[in-house]
Design a protein around this motif. Structure first.
Motif, mmCIF file in Angstrom:
data_model
loop_
_atom_site.group_PDB
_atom_site.id
_atom_site.type_symbol
_atom_site.label_atom_id
_atom_site.label_comp_id
_atom_site.label_asym_id
_atom_site.label_seq_id
_atom_site.Cartn_x
_atom_site.Cartn_y
_atom_site.Cartn_z
ATOM 1 N N UNK A 264 -73.330 53.250 106.619
ATOM 2 C CA UNK A 264 -73.211 52.844 105.137
ATOM 3 C C UNK A 264 -73.951 51.634 104.894
ATOM 4 N N UNK A 265 -74.736 51.679 103.991
ATOM 5 C CA UNK A 265 -75.641 50.371 103.580
ATOM 6 C C UNK A 265 -75.001 49.506 102.531
ATOM 7 N N UNK A 266 -75.453 49.826 101.565
ATOM 8 C CA UNK A 266 -74.708 48.665 100.225
ATOM 9 C C UNK A 266 -73.399 49.182 99.869
ATOM 10 N N UNK A 267 -72.393 48.507 99.667
ATOM 11 C CA UNK A 267 -71.212 48.739 99.214
ATOM 12 C C UNK A 267 -70.735 47.771 98.013
ATOM 13 N N UNK A 268 -70.053 48.492 96.766
ATOM 14 C CA UNK A 268 -69.768 48.009 95.635
ATOM 15 C C UNK A 268 -68.402 48.281 95.379
ATOM 16 N N UNK A 269 -67.311 47.327 95.012
ATOM 17 C CA UNK A 269 -65.854 47.954 94.573
ATOM 18 C C UNK A 269 -65.911 46.986 93.346
ATOM 19 N N UNK A 270 -65.484 47.694 92.121
ATOM 20 C CA UNK A 270 -65.344 47.241 90.834
ATOM 21 C C UNK A 270 -63.951 46.594 90.764
ATOM 22 N N UNK A 271 -63.678 45.686 89.594
ATOM 23 C CA UNK A 271 -62.615 45.273 89.658
ATOM 24 C C UNK A 271 -61.625 46.255 89.064
ATOM 25 N N UNK B 265 -80.957 48.709 86.687
ATOM 26 C CA UNK B 265 -80.562 48.556 88.059
ATOM 27 C C UNK B 265 -78.994 49.045 88.221
ATOM 28 N N UNK B 266 -78.904 49.740 89.298
ATOM 29 C CA UNK B 266 -77.635 50.580 89.583
ATOM 30 C C UNK B 266 -76.774 49.740 90.549
ATOM 31 N N UNK B 267 -77.304 48.991 91.603
ATOM 32 C CA UNK B 267 -76.403 48.364 92.300
ATOM 33 C C UNK B 267 -77.453 47.036 93.107
ATOM 34 N N UNK B 268 -76.725 46.107 93.257
ATOM 35 C CA UNK B 268 -77.239 44.947 93.745
ATOM 36 C C UNK B 268 -76.715 44.243 95.205
ATOM 37 N N UNK B 269 -77.666 43.899 96.272
ATOM 38 C CA UNK B 269 -77.124 43.248 97.153
ATOM 39 C C UNK B 269 -77.994 41.973 97.524
ATOM 40 N N UNK C 88 -63.081 51.656 90.967
ATOM 41 C CA UNK C 88 -64.364 52.613 91.582
ATOM 42 C C UNK C 88 -65.014 51.997 92.628
ATOM 43 N N UNK C 89 -65.145 52.798 93.460
ATOM 44 C CA UNK C 89 -65.749 52.413 94.929
ATOM 45 C C UNK C 89 -67.026 52.908 95.139
ATOM 46 N N UNK C 90 -68.217 52.335 95.323
ATOM 47 C CA UNK C 90 -69.544 52.840 95.439
ATOM 48 C C UNK C 90 -70.202 52.391 96.827
ATOM 49 N N UNK C 91 -70.918 53.354 97.484
ATOM 50 C CA UNK C 91 -71.725 52.879 98.691
ATOM 51 C C UNK C 91 -72.838 53.931 98.717
ATOM 52 N N UNK C 92 -73.889 53.417 99.580
ATOM 53 C CA UNK C 92 -74.930 54.078 99.713
ATOM 54 C C UNK C 92 -75.100 54.717 101.228
ATOM 55 N N UNK C 93 -75.694 55.663 101.544
ATOM 56 C CA UNK C 93 -76.133 56.395 103.002
ATOM 57 C C UNK C 93 -77.397 56.654 102.767
ATOM 58 N N UNK C 94 -77.843 56.852 104.191
ATOM 59 C CA UNK C 94 -79.274 57.901 104.219
ATOM 60 C C UNK C 94 -79.220 59.177 103.418
ATOM 61 N N UNK C 95 -80.303 59.477 102.846
ATOM 62 C CA UNK C 95 -80.302 60.610 102.103
ATOM 63 C C UNK C 95 -80.265 61.963 103.113
ATOM 64 N N UNK C 96 -80.306 62.025 104.450
ATOM 65 C CA UNK C 96 -80.254 63.168 105.012
ATOM 66 C C UNK C 96 -78.566 63.146 105.289
ATOM 67 N N UNK C 97 -77.692 62.301 105.148
ATOM 68 C CA UNK C 97 -76.614 62.379 105.629
ATOM 69 C C UNK C 97 -75.520 62.521 104.427
ATOM 70 N N UNK C 98 -76.266 62.516 103.121
ATOM 71 C CA UNK C 98 -75.676 62.501 101.810
ATOM 72 C C UNK C 98 -74.715 63.894 101.741
ATOM 73 N N UNK C 99 -74.917 65.148 102.167
ATOM 74 C CA UNK C 99 -74.195 66.369 101.817
ATOM 75 C C UNK C 99 -72.989 66.177 102.678
ATOM 76 N N UNK C 100 -73.127 65.778 103.908
ATOM 77 C CA UNK C 100 -71.911 65.500 104.938
ATOM 78 C C UNK C 100 -71.006 64.541 104.561
#
Length: 407
Positions: A290-297, A371-375, A305-317
């Protein structure tokens, strides 16, 4: 006279003609009075061929036997380079990782170096020989052949430079240094004369493919200067050194980007302690990074709402795992997007300058890039945007921070 470790990648040794050219570069360095240890990768395309052979019989193959197969690529190259050097009148001797005894742990396909026995290498150097070592490989305590993972020859070179207390580790590749960004996207991108280890670590982790991140970590830990050079043309390259060795700190050193991103959002998840662990636990336990992580208030005090990013190859799994967990948690919905990219500004000068983020966001907004996410970190600002804006976003930021101009 200096002791130099040189590393040549797969494209640099991609044919016997190119191996002969590498031999000429090694001999030229010898004529300047330097002692040389040369680390080589397998010839370009060879590792992929070996992977395909193994996987044609079993997918995945037995890890131990897989490493036995993969290590043969570099063994061919070290022999060919030594033949070329000897033919040109330069004494040389080749070593596999096992012969040097590059001792690793027993994590097949991704082993880590524990210790290097440099006795044989030092003996050969004292006898006036060039020592040629197979990159990417080692041996565990039980004598099993191991490999270090993709790009592992860079790590081999830096580890040898550390063990030998070399004056410099030179990484020869198909580019003539590290640039402010990819010249294929921004033709005005400028080659950097110097970078700090920390900046190079960030750029490597954020998508720059010039150096393997583990090699930079190794060099940083032991203060081994790395110089990135071209195998095909002469030039000073880019020197990577400790931060206190750089007199003038650039505000922004470069722009890195990663096309292999995907985003997963869990909507309406209960807002209570341990939720993040429950969601990410199923992902990490399946070896998905897991790379970037955002949790909204939480707006209503009970869900968020809870958002995070992964490698595109791992997306479906990852989506399948999170959807199952979301049902268990009674979340409202899981949505995903595998058409995003990450663009990052990197520079140690950020530590002492305010307003970098504002300037970055303003530049992107001027082109209608949402911009969708910021880290952020001390020396990095990363944003996630729609993949269609990748090239435009990199170009506008390169212009906004005038990176084509020397500091």
């Amino acid at each position: 006279m200096a002791l130099i470790v040189q590393k040549y990648g797969g494209t640099s040794v991609g044919s016997t003609e190119r191996i002969s050219h590498v031999a000429d570069k090694v001999i030229a360095a010898r004529r300047e009075g330097h002692d040389l240890v040369v680390v080589v990768s397998a010839m370009s395309g060879e590792t992929n061929r070996l992977v395909a052979l193994a996987k044609s019989l079993a997918d995945p193959p037995n890890p131990r036997e897989f490493d036995v197969i993969l290590a043969t690529g570099e063994q061919v190259t070290i022999g060919l380079l030594c033949i070329a050097l000897e033919q040109k009148g330069c004494p040389a001797r080749s070593y596999t990782g096992a012969q040097v005894r590059i001792l690793t742990d027993n994590a097949y396909n991704k082993a880590r170096i524990l210790e290097i026995d440099d006795q044989a290498i030092r003996h050969d150097l004292a006898q006036g020989r060039v020592v040629v070592v197979a990159g990417f490989q080692g041996v565990d305590a039980e004598g099993n052949i191991t490999t270090l993972g993709r790009g592992g020859s860079d790590t081999t070179a830096v580890a040898l430079a550390t063990a030998l207390k070399a004056d410099e580790c030179q990484i020869y590749t198909d580019v003539d240094g590290v640039y402010t960004t990819d010249p294929r996207i921004v033709p005005r991108a400028r080659r950097l004369d110097r970078l700090s280890f920390e900046e190079m670590l960030e750029m490597a982790s954020l998508g720059s493919k010039v150096l393997q991140i583990r090699s930079v970590e190794f060099a940083s830990k032991y203060n081994v200067p790395i110089r990135v050079l071209s195998s095909f043309e002469d030039g000073p390259g880019t020197l990577i050194v400790p931060e206190d060795s750089i007199m003038e700190q650039a505000l922004i050193s470069g722009i890195a980007f990663n096309k292999d991103e995907a985003k997963i959002t869990v909507l309406g998840v209960p807002d209570r302690p341990g939720i993040a662990h429950q969601i990410l636990g199923v992902v990490s336990s399946s070896n998905i990074e897991v790379d970037m992580i955002i949790q909204n208030i939480a707006h209503d005090g009970s869900s968020t709402d809870f958002t995070f990013t992964v490698h595109r190859n791992d997306f479906k799994r990852a989506m399948a795992l999170v959807q199952e967990k979301a049902q268990e948690l009674e979340a409202r919905q899981v949505v995903g997007d595998d058409r995003i990219v990450k663009i990052s500004l990197v520079g140690v000068g950020m530590r002492s300058h305010a307003g970098i983020a504002t300037q970055m966001f303003q530049a992107l907004a001027s082109e209608g890039i949402n911009i969708q996410m910021i880290s952020t970190s001390e020396i990095k600002i990363s944003v996630v945007v729609d993949e269609k804006y990748l090239e435009l976003g990199v170009r506008v930021l390169h212009d906004a921070f005038r990176l084509e101009e020397a500091a």
